[in-house]
Design an enzyme around this catalytic site. Structure first.
Site, short mmCIF file in Angstrom:
data_model
loop_
_atom_site.label_atom_id
_atom_site.label_comp_id
_atom_site.label_asym_id
_atom_site.label_seq_id
_atom_site.Cartn_x
_atom_site.Cartn_y
_atom_site.Cartn_z
N SER A 136 27.51 9.73 -5.98
CA SER A 136 28.00 10.83 -5.15
C SER A 136 27.55 10.86 -3.71
O SER A 136 26.39 10.49 -3.27
CB SER A 136 27.66 12.36 -5.87
N TYR A 149 20.90 18.91 -7.75
CA TYR A 149 22.07 17.73 -7.80
C TYR A 149 21.67 16.78 -6.81
O TYR A 149 21.72 15.67 -7.25
CB TYR A 149 23.33 18.46 -7.81
#
Length: 250
Positions: A136, A149
């Site tokens: 990501s 995250y």
């Protein structure tokens, strides 16, 4: 004819399911791995040339069974797509849930580690292995409310980069694909816990990326001539210039 085998984790929905469909279309026999066996069976019925394996990548024994299933198939394992992952919560660090952080680390980082360790020998033995890890843009940029995250995705990126250094000279490519804003059925919903909050993530964004866009990137990177290694592919929608800069038509 014996086909090359591709393993896709997190294949029950979203990017994983799209990647499984695309790799079958590219001529691979796909091993679709995820926890939700019912969804995997539906996917296999849809695409045909695939094997469903119920697998929890946070469990050593479950990953070992995945590797055993792959070893029992007729054909070399040439592609591993480490796609399984996810986010939980949008709390600031001062109010963070340790359980959420633990889950994100176990799935995104240790899950990638478990599956990679278990399948690396077979990938190397094929003489033309490729590991594609779906990371990501959160793996190199932090933002408020995303501490858990972004920490997990930074760690996953570190794992991928370290692996590439350690296995250089062996016949296994190490590829990282880092998407920005991707609209799937579950990611934002699982993270926020609310359909309304999940919808707000994409509010005003004309065309966020979708799962098929990332599947296209995975297939493209994995099907280059084997001497070509796509170290890192960053992909965002046109409306997203950076993690914190998104054009919204409100």
């Amino acid at each position: 004819m014996t086909k090359n085998i591709a393993v896709v984790t997190g294949a029950s929905s979203g990017i994983g399911a799209a990647a499984a469909r695309r790799l079958v279309a590219e001529g691979f026999h796909v091993v679709a791995a995820a926890r939700r066996a019912d969804r995997l069976e539906a996917l296999v019925k849809e695409v045909g040339d695939a094997t469903a394996v119920a697998c929890d990548i946070t469990d050593d024994a479950s990953v070992a069974r995945l590797a055993e299933t792959v070893a029992g198939l007729d054909g070399p394992l040439t592609i591993l797509v480490n796609n399984a992952g996810g986010a939980r919560g949008v709390d600031e660090v001062s109010a963070a849930s340790v359980d959420d952080w633990q889950w994100m680390f176990d799935v995104n980082v240790l899950g990638t580690l478990r599956v990679t360790k278990a399948l690396l020998p077979a990938l190397e033995a094929s003489g033309k292995g490729t590991i594609v890890t779906v990371g990501s843009t959160a793996g190199f940029v932090v933002y408020e409310g995303g501490g858990g995250y972004t920490a997990a995705k930074h760690a996953q990126t570190a794992l991928v980069g370290t692996l590439r250094l350690e296995i250089v000279g062996k016949p296994v490519r190490v590829i990282e694909i880092d998407p920005g804003m991707v609209r799937t059925d579950e990611f934002a919903l699982n993270r926020t816990g609310s359909p309304e909050k999940a919808e707000a993530v994409y509010a005003g964004v004309a065309e966020p990326l979708v799962a098929d866009d990332i599947a296209d990137c995975i297939a493209w990177a994995a099907t280059r001539p084997h001497h070509v290694n796509i170290d890192r592919l960053v992909v965002r929608p046109l409306a997203q210039a950076a993690q914190h800069k998104v054009h919204r038509e409100l």
